[in-house]
Design an enzyme around this catalytic site. Structure first.
Site, PDB file in Angstrom:
ATOM      1  N   TYR A  48     -63.627  57.339  30.549  1.00 50.78           N
ATOM      2  CA  TYR A  48     -64.107  57.057  29.372  1.00 50.78           C
ATOM      3  C   TYR A  48     -65.486  56.172  29.133  1.00 50.78           C
ATOM      4  CZ  TYR A  48     -63.910  55.272  24.561  1.00 50.78           C
ATOM      5  OH  TYR A  48     -64.396  54.683  23.203  1.00 50.78           O
ATOM      6  N   ASP A  62     -72.158  45.328  19.761  1.00 53.31           N
ATOM      7  CA  ASP A  62     -71.658  46.606  19.235  1.00 53.31           C
ATOM      8  C   ASP A  62     -71.648  46.734  17.654  1.00 53.31           C
ATOM      9  OD1 ASP A  62     -70.432  49.346  19.429  1.00 53.31           O
ATOM     10  OD2 ASP A  62     -68.221  48.383  19.489  1.00 53.31           O
ATOM     11  N   ASP A  89     -67.711  57.624  23.278  1.00 57.24           N
ATOM     12  CA  ASP A  89     -67.838  56.972  22.136  1.00 57.24           C
ATOM     13  C   ASP A  89     -69.122  57.341  21.500  1.00 57.24           C
ATOM     14  OD1 ASP A  89     -67.916  55.340  19.929  1.00 57.24           O
ATOM     15  OD2 ASP A  89     -67.415  53.586  20.978  1.00 57.24           O
ATOM     16  N   ASP A  91     -69.926  56.607  18.200  1.00 58.39           N
ATOM     17  CA  ASP A  91     -70.030  56.080  17.001  1.00 58.39           C
ATOM     18  C   ASP A  91     -69.833  56.684  15.947  1.00 58.39           C
ATOM     19  OD1 ASP A  91     -70.428  53.758  18.601  1.00 58.39           O
ATOM     20  OD2 ASP A  91     -72.461  53.436  18.326  1.00 58.39           O
ATOM     21  N   HIS A 116     -65.544  61.121  20.272  1.00 64.43           N
ATOM     22  CA  HIS A 116     -65.153  60.955  19.178  1.00 64.43           C
ATOM     23  C   HIS A 116     -66.220  60.090  18.379  1.00 64.43           C
ATOM     24  CE1 HIS A 116     -64.927  56.218  19.985  1.00 64.43           C
ATOM     25  NE2 HIS A 116     -64.488  56.626  21.011  1.00 64.43           N
ATOM     26  N   GLU A 118     -66.671  58.197  14.283  1.00 62.60           N
ATOM     27  CA  GLU A 118     -65.397  57.512  13.553  1.00 62.60           C
ATOM     28  C   GLU A 118     -66.004  57.332  12.215  1.00 62.60           C
ATOM     29  OE1 GLU A 118     -67.464  53.117  14.546  1.00 62.60           O
ATOM     30  OE2 GLU A 118     -66.930  54.251  16.253  1.00 62.60           O
ATOM     31  N   CYS A 126     -67.523  46.743  15.934  1.00 56.99           N
ATOM     32  CA  CYS A 126     -66.692  46.812  16.867  1.00 56.99           C
ATOM     33  C   CYS A 126     -65.249  47.032  16.084  1.00 56.99           C
ATOM     34  CB  CYS A 126     -66.719  45.714  17.706  1.00 56.99           C
ATOM     35  SG  CYS A 126     -65.051  45.461  18.862  1.00 56.99           S
ATOM     36  N   ARG A 161     -61.977  59.401  14.921  1.00 59.15           N
ATOM     37  CA  ARG A 161     -61.367  58.047  14.863  1.00 59.15           C
ATOM     38  C   ARG A 161     -61.484  57.462  13.605  1.00 59.15           C
ATOM     39  NH1 ARG A 161     -64.109  52.752  18.023  1.00 59.15           N
ATOM     40  NH2 ARG A 161     -64.055  51.370  15.958  1.00 59.15           N
ATOM     41  N   GLU A 191     -57.449  53.627  15.292  1.00 60.79           N
ATOM     42  CA  GLU A 191     -58.113  52.649  15.967  1.00 60.79           C
ATOM     43  C   GLU A 191     -57.206  50.942  15.224  1.00 60.79           C
ATOM     44  OE1 GLU A 191     -59.021  50.584  18.117  1.00 60.79           O
ATOM     45  OE2 GLU A 191     -61.248  50.577  18.283  1.00 60.79           O
ATOM     46  N   ASN A 213     -55.970  53.139  22.171  1.00 58.79           N
ATOM     47  CA  ASN A 213     -56.916  52.298  22.556  1.00 58.79           C
ATOM     48  C   ASN A 213     -56.144  50.797  22.923  1.00 58.79           C
ATOM     49  OD1 ASN A 213     -59.028  50.617  23.364  1.00 58.79           O
ATOM     50  ND2 ASN A 213     -59.951  50.559  21.215  1.00 58.79           N
TER      51      ASN A 213
END
Length: 297
Positions: A48, A62, A89, A91, A116, A118, A126, A161, A191, A213
């Site tokens: 990951y 982040d 990731d 974003d 992924h 989101e 974050c 996500r 999440e 996660n």
């Protein structure tokens, strides 16, 4: 030597097959390529790449400061060295739906097995911090549809996500997840679930594979792999664990050098030169070079 021995499309196909098996797949985070080599050697199921770890490695918070080029480039470096499927990731997709489409194709080109996306407002935060905001469900479904339409390899995994649990509540997050599945998401990443009960509620309501996660110092209870498998989770990520372990050791070592004037007292805690060379596969490079560069002057 040099790179993985399998092609990206083979790793994507393998990930799809593994997800269909019903067992829990463990994906530790790799903040650099050498960590990915170690993850494969120790027998994990995948690699990951965390946006939080990647931005921290650049000494950035982040909060959406990294670019598509930086993320895809680092993803390519890490995916290159492992025969395991690598999930990254992405974003919020780095922009509007057309940007999302470009993001997916860039990740495919980088050799990744999936990404992924989101439903946070861009710039994001974050996932385990307060003060997040999410876009409307319709906006996120457009991101998902753009991603699905853009991919060229049907085995490239599109993961949705949702960060809505912390903003709108569990029931709303579940309803969003259902809409994202209808838009074409292959995998759902809920999440900041609080506990096993919330994961169970998601499993009962959503009929595609689910990602858990298990990040430290966050909002989620740290459940074991056995607990997650019994809850019906399909992938577990440990996104920043390796970076935190490494940086903790680095900080301790630097303080020792500063305070004592020598690293001698911490040498026994270091990876040895022999072990590093083993991970780097020095013998294979020497053999290759000996076979090719065999003439004399």
């Amino acid at each position: 030597m040099l790179h993985a021995t399998t092609a990206p499309h083979e790793r994507r196909h393998a990930l799809r097959a593994a997800l269909a098996s019903g067992r829990l797949l463990r994906f530790p985070g790799a903040f650099n390529p050498l960590t990915a080599v170690l993850i494969q050697e120790l027998g994990f199921d995948g690699v990951y790449i965390s946006g939080a770890a990647l931005s921290a490695d650049l000494a950035l918070p982040d909060i959406g400061l990294t670019t598509l080029t930086e993320v895809a480039g680092r993803g390519a470096q890490i995916a290159r060295v492992s025969d395991l499927p690598t999930l990254i990731d992405a974003d919020t997709g780095f922009g509007e739906p057309m940007n999302v489409a470009r993001t997916v194709q860039s990740m495919e080109d980088a050799g990744l097995a999936g990404c992924h996306l989101e439903d946070q407002v861009n710039p994001k935060r974050c996932g385990h911090l307060d003060g997040k905001a999410v876009v409307g469900t319709a906006d996120m479904t457009r991101r998902i549809r753009a991603a699905v339409r853009a991919r060229r390899d049907p085995n490239f995994l599109i993961c949705a996500r949702t960060d809505a649990r912390a903003v709108e509540g569990l029931d709303a997050a579940i309803e969003r997840a259902k809409a994202y599945v209808d838009a074409g998401a292959d995998l759902v990443f809920p999440e900041a679930m609080r506990d096993a009960g919330e994961f169970a509620a998601f499993r009962k309501a959503v009929d595609v594979p689910l990602l858990a996660n298990m990040t430290e110092f966050g909002k989620s209870e740290l459940l074991s792999a056995g607990q997650l498998e019994s809850l019906g989770m399909n992938i577990v990520i440990y996104p920043v664990t390796t970076l935190r372990l490494a940086m903790g050791a680095v900080e301790d070592g630097l303080r020792t050098i500063r305070d004592t004037g020598s690293q001698e007292s911490v040498v026994e805690r270091m990876q040895t030169r022999a072990r590093l060379y083993e991970l780097l596969d020095y013998p294979a490079y020497n053999a290759f070079d000996g076979d090719v560069y065999n003439f004399t002057i």
